[in-house]
Design a protein around this motif. Structure first.
Motif, PDB file in Angstrom:
ATOM      1  N   LYS A 139       0.807  -1.226   0.000  1.00  0.00           N
ATOM      2  CA  LYS A 139       0.000   0.000   0.000  1.00  0.00           C
ATOM      3  C   LYS A 139       0.839   1.273   0.000  1.00  0.00           C
ATOM      4  CE  LYS A 139      -0.756  -0.977   4.848  1.00  0.00           C
ATOM      5  NZ  LYS A 139      -1.703  -1.567   5.752  1.00  0.00           N
ATOM      6  N   PHE A 140       2.151   1.152   0.239  1.00  0.00           N
ATOM      7  CA  PHE A 140       3.034   2.320   0.249  1.00  0.00           C
ATOM      8  C   PHE A 140       3.985   2.342  -0.955  1.00  0.00           C
ATOM      9  CE2 PHE A 140       2.090   1.402   4.746  1.00  0.00           C
ATOM     10  CZ  PHE A 140       1.427   2.578   5.077  1.00  0.00           C
ATOM     11  N   LEU A 141       3.836   1.382  -1.871  1.00  0.00           N
ATOM     12  CA  LEU A 141       4.763   1.251  -3.002  1.00  0.00           C
ATOM     13  C   LEU A 141       4.775   2.487  -3.894  1.00  0.00           C
ATOM     14  CD1 LEU A 141       6.766  -0.461  -4.625  1.00  0.00           C
ATOM     15  CD2 LEU A 141       4.806  -1.394  -5.862  1.00  0.00           C
ATOM     16  N   ALA A 142       3.629   2.970  -4.298  1.00  0.00           N
ATOM     17  CA  ALA A 142       3.577   4.116  -5.224  1.00  0.00           C
ATOM     18  C   ALA A 142       4.207   5.357  -4.595  1.00  0.00           C
ATOM     19  CB  ALA A 142       2.125   4.396  -5.624  1.00  0.00           C
ATOM     20  N   ASP A 143       3.891   5.629  -3.335  1.00  0.00           N
ATOM     21  CA  ASP A 143       4.469   6.802  -2.665  1.00  0.00           C
ATOM     22  C   ASP A 143       5.978   6.660  -2.520  1.00  0.00           C
ATOM     23  OD1 ASP A 143       1.951   7.902  -2.422  1.00  0.00           O
ATOM     24  OD2 ASP A 143       1.675   7.236  -0.342  1.00  0.00           O
ATOM     25  N   GLY A 144       6.434   5.470  -2.152  1.00  0.00           N
ATOM     26  CA  GLY A 144       7.874   5.246  -1.976  1.00  0.00           C
ATOM     27  C   GLY A 144       8.629   5.367  -3.280  1.00  0.00           C
ATOM     28  N   THR A 145       8.071   4.815  -4.352  1.00  0.00           N
ATOM     29  CA  THR A 145       8.711   4.887  -5.665  1.00  0.00           C
ATOM     30  C   THR A 145       8.814   6.335  -6.134  1.00  0.00           C
ATOM     31  OG1 THR A 145       7.840   2.713  -6.220  1.00  0.00           O
ATOM     32  CG2 THR A 145       8.581   4.071  -8.049  1.00  0.00           C
TER      33      THR A 145
END
Length: 161
Positions: A139-145
């Protein structure tokens, strides 16, 4: 304890050749208010490295056995001397040292003799990772990328790289 090392549907934010680079990426995320408690740094592509430290000889084996036996004998002698009267305490300690020396040398000699010359060297071993992957909960992949793409030195941050 195992729960602390697991994530819900982990996804990769990046793979780094050096641990320091993976650590720098996580630090960058932390500095920008990313929820880093949802991140793992995982060492991958493990290999075992053995560093040969020297040649083993009977003299080295016996002296190493004597050294460890001395320390063990001294420890046992001191503990046992706590339960004896003052006049025999010194002889108890010396007796422990002598027994420790003998035991250490004999056990070292037996161990070395058992190898029959097939391992006449000493070494230290270590398992090391050759890659470090930064994982994050899905759930945090897009923000982290997106955030890592703005990191100075990131391939995504420099269009001329």
């Amino acid at each position: 304890m195992a729960e602390i090392f697991s994530l819900e549907y982990p996804q990769s934010l990046g793979v780094f050749d050096k641990y320091a680079d993976a650590q720098k990426a996580v630090d960058f995320l932390s500095d920008h208010e990313f929820p880093v408690q949802n991140v793992l740094i995982v060492g991958t592509e493990l290999k075992q490295v053995e560093r040969v430290t020297g040649r083993l000889t009977w003299g080295k084996v016996l002296s190493a056995g004597a050294s460890s036996g001395f320390m063990l004998g001294l420890l046992i002698g001191l503990v046992v001397s706590l339960f004896t009267d003052g006049s025999s305490a010194v002889s108890t300690i010396l007796g422990g040292i002598l027994l420790g020396l003998a035991f250490g040398m004999i056990s070292g000699a037996l161990g070395y003799a058992a190898t029959r010359g097939q391992r006449d060297f000493s070494s230290v071993q270590k398992v090391v990772a050759t890659k470090y992957e930064v994982l994050v909960e899905h759930k945090f992949l897009a923000d982290g990328t997106a955030l890592l793409a703005t990191m100075p030195g990131s391939p995504s941050a420099n269009p001329f790289a």
